[in-house]
Structure formats: C-alpha cells, structure tokens
Enzyme design. Structure first.
Site, PDB file in Angstrom:
ATOM      1  N   TYR A 126       0.834  -1.212   0.000  1.00 46.33           N
ATOM      2  CA  TYR A 126       0.000   0.000   0.000  1.00 46.33           C
ATOM      3  C   TYR A 126       0.867   1.260   0.000  1.00 46.33           C
ATOM      4  CZ  TYR A 126      -3.903  -3.055   0.869  1.00 46.33           C
ATOM      5  OH  TYR A 126      -4.849  -4.040   0.747  1.00 46.33           O
ATOM      6  N   LYS A 173       3.807 -14.869   4.300  1.00 46.88           N
ATOM      7  CA  LYS A 173       4.136 -15.732   3.154  1.00 46.88           C
ATOM      8  C   LYS A 173       5.663 -15.705   3.015  1.00 46.88           C
ATOM      9  CE  LYS A 173       2.710 -18.153  -0.448  1.00 46.88           C
ATOM     10  NZ  LYS A 173       1.820 -19.323  -0.437  1.00 46.88           N
ATOM     11  N   ASP A 230      -5.766  -6.726   5.098  1.00 43.08           N
ATOM     12  CA  ASP A 230      -6.931  -6.188   4.406  1.00 43.08           C
ATOM     13  C   ASP A 230      -7.855  -7.324   3.951  1.00 43.08           C
ATOM     14  OD1 ASP A 230      -8.655  -4.515   3.106  1.00 43.08           O
ATOM     15  OD2 ASP A 230      -7.229  -3.817   1.592  1.00 43.08           O
TER      16      ASP A 230
END
Ligand code: NAI
Length: 343
Positions: A126, A173, A230
């Site tokens: 973001y 991840k 999110d």
C-alpha cells in the site's frame, strides 16, 4: 466540558450511517461535540481537494475522528483517502474486532467467535510505489520495515496482555517473500518472548484462509502485514454476517480514527437502506478509547438487544427496516439501559 470529535461523513451511504451514529452516540449521554468536515469525492467537487486542509487542522486539535466510507477510483485516479490519512497521521495499527451479533442467520452462528485483527496500516504493497519498467511490465514495491513491523507486533501483544487474550497468530508468506515477510516475521518473533503468558504461533497466509473458514473458533488475535490484513479482515467479517456489521479503528501514537470496514455502497446510497451497525460499533470502540465506558457499554448493549429482538434490522442482514427505523430502535433500547448498570 464536552470533548470535540472530528466527524468525516464521507461519500455514498457515509452521510446516512454517520448521521445515524451521531444520533445513537448522543443518546448515550456522552459529553461529545462534533466538528463536521468533508473528505472524499464530495470534498473534491466542492473544495477541489480530496482531503481539504481543514480535515487535518481539525484532527490536529481533536486527535480523534469518526469516519464514514470514502470513494476511491479503481485502476487510476486519486490515491485512497484512507491510505493517505493513515500515513500522514501515523495510524500504524488497524484494529478490527470480529464478534457474532445475536440472532443473525450466519453459517457460523453456533460457534463462540471472538477474533481481533491487528493489521499493519502504513506500508507493504500500500506504499503506492508502482511504475512501468517497459511497456507491458509494471512493478509494485512491497515495503516492509523493522520499525513498522515491531510497532504493530507490540500493539498486538500489549492488547493481548491488557485484555487477557490467549494467543497471537502471525500470518505471512515468508516461504516465498523471504526478505520482506521474513523481516515481518522476525520482528514478531522478537516481540513474542517479551509476553510469555501469550501463546504465539505462525501460519502461512493461504493456510490461514483455509483454517479461518474451517475452524475459525481456534483463532484469537491475528497479526498481519497490510495486504494480508486487508483481505483477511473481510474474510473474517464474512464469518459473522458481513461488512455492514464489523467495526474498525486506525490507531497511532497521537491520533485515532474510527471507521466502518465497508465502502460507500453506491447501489443503495441515498435510499435510506444502509445498515449503520458497523459505524455504530466503531463508535463503541471510540467511546471506550475516550474513557466513556458507560456510554460505550450502553451503545454496545443496545445494538445487541436490537439484533436479539430481530424486529428492526436492515435488508443486508435479513430485515426490512430503514436506516432510521433501526437507529430509532437502538435509541429506544439505550433509553431502557440505566447508565449505572451498563459496564
Ligand atoms: P461496498 O462495501 O461499498 O459494497 C459492497 C456490497 O455491500 C454492496 O452490495 C453494498 O450495498 C453492501 N454494503 C456495504 N456496506 C453496507 C451497509 N452499511 N449496509 C448495507 N449494505 C452495505 O464495497 P465496494 O462496492 O467494493 O466499494 C464501493 C466504494 O467504496 C469504492 O469506491 C471503494 O473504494 C470504497 N471503499 C471505501 C472504504 C472506506 O472508505 N473505508 C472501504 C471499502 C471500499
């Protein structure tokens, strides 16, 4: 003396749910005064600025805002207002508690769900750093810093200690993004031992999605970088009845903005059909943050009573009530909860 709060009604259904929430909060008797400022598509049309200077000027004084959804164009146009506010005010924690409301016919209604999400709010993908390398090839930069990762990890564990929560699950991840998610994980591992009373575990994000759908009751606090946070926030909202219900808070060291998770719902805007529960529940978090414990408890209990009675619910949760009929029911319920009994 009344405490001044910045109210940003926003776009689409924003003004409808904001007005409903102000009515409900005022009914609790909390000593608040609202300073209304515009941000979003309407502010752009009226003042030529998406976030007019008066928004920051107001928040500089009040330090606390209640915000409705604002429209963000997809695939072009201006940056998200939420992202801009979060970065500028250093609102590094996105906090979303996820609990079941009584009476909602969701698939998971018989499970004791009580999760809370701690999402890093200022960086990751973001950061808005995208560029075209050559025609047909673009790059989007995923920024993870030690500073921001440590801050969100500490915020999550401190909440766990304060609220006697049992477990923190860091989601990542790092098997693929070894450096960026690896750094996030390293920071979580650095903070975890300082809170030995809180269990700590880690899950890869794809596995976390499956576990959340199959065994959501096994989760407690979720600690995530921005993008996974999110996505998983909306997944978690879906477990308890959808976006119209769950609250959100953006918290920094000096400012806090409380806002619903849902968007501007252009399909129902202006029709009086919007569900104001999510913003009302965000206002419960705001009242608690302000130390208005009685008012927070009264509003919280009133919302739960209206859901339990299931007579004045809006269309998105299976009812037929308008925004104002639901709000009137909440205000009637508040009137029947003596201030002293609400804790
Ligand atoms: P959305 O949340 O606005 O709508 C998705 C669906 O949920 C629609 O069918 C809508 O009617 C329904 N819905 C949402 N909130 C509701 C409520 N309170 N009561 C009843 N039904 C409700 O998501 P969408 O369509 O993806 O986004 C629309 C706009 O909102 C976009 O411009 C987006 O950028 C913006 N947005 C703003 C957010 C914010 O300011 N916090 C968050 C998410 C989206």
């Amino acid at each position: 003396m009344a405490r001044l709060i910045t109210l940003i009604p926003g776009d689409g259904i924003g003004p409808e749910v904001a007005e409903a929430t102000v009515r409900a909060v005022d009914a609790t008797g909390a000593a608040l005064e609202w300073e209304r400022v515009e941000a979003g598509a309407r502010a752009l049309a009226e003042y030529g600025q998406l976030i007019p200077d008066e928004v920051f000027a107001s928040l500089e004084v009040t330090r606390v805002g209640l915000k409705g959804p604002t429209a963000t164009p997809i695939g072009g146009g201006h940056q998200s207002i939420n992202v801009a506010l979060r970065k500028k005010l250093g609102l590094y924690t996105n906090f979303r508690p996820v609990r079941m409301l009584p009476g909602l016919p969701t698939r998971y209604r018989d499970l004791p769900l009580d999760l809370a999400i701690f999402r890093e709010n200022t960086e990751d993908l973001y950061s808005g750093l995208e560029h075209e390398v050559v025609p047909g090839v673009v790059e989007s930069l995923k920024i993870i810093t030690r500073n921001a990762s440590l801050k969100i990890a500490r915020a999550c564990f401190e909440y766990a200690r304060r609220e006697s929560r049992r477990k923190v699950t860091a989601i990542h991840k790092a098997n693929i993004m070894k450096l960026s998610d690896g750094l996030f994980l390293k920071c979580c591992r650095e903070v975890a031992p300082q809170f030995p009373e809180v269990l700590y575990n880690e899950l890869i994000v794809d596995n976390a999605c499956m576990q959340l759908v199959m065994r959501p009751e096994t989760f407690d606090l979720l600690l995530l970088p921005n993008l996974y946070g999110d996505i998983i926030s909306d997944l978690a909202a879906g477990l308890v009845g959808g976006l119209g219900i769950v609250p959100g808070a953006n918290l920094g060291d000096h400012h806090a903005i409380f806002e619903a998770v849902h968007g501007t719902a252009p399909d129902i805007a202006g029709k009086g059909l919007a569900n104001p529960t999510a913003l009302m529940q965000s206002a419960v978090l705001m009242l608690a943050h302000l130390g208005e414990r009685q008012a927070a408890a009264r509003l919280h209990q009133a919302i739960y009573q209206v859901y339990a009675a299931a007579e004045h619910l809006t269309g998105d949760v299976g009812g037929h009530a308008t925004t104002s009929e639901f709000t009137d029911a909440v205000i009637r319920a508040i009137a029947h909860i003596p201030a002293r009994q609400a804790v």
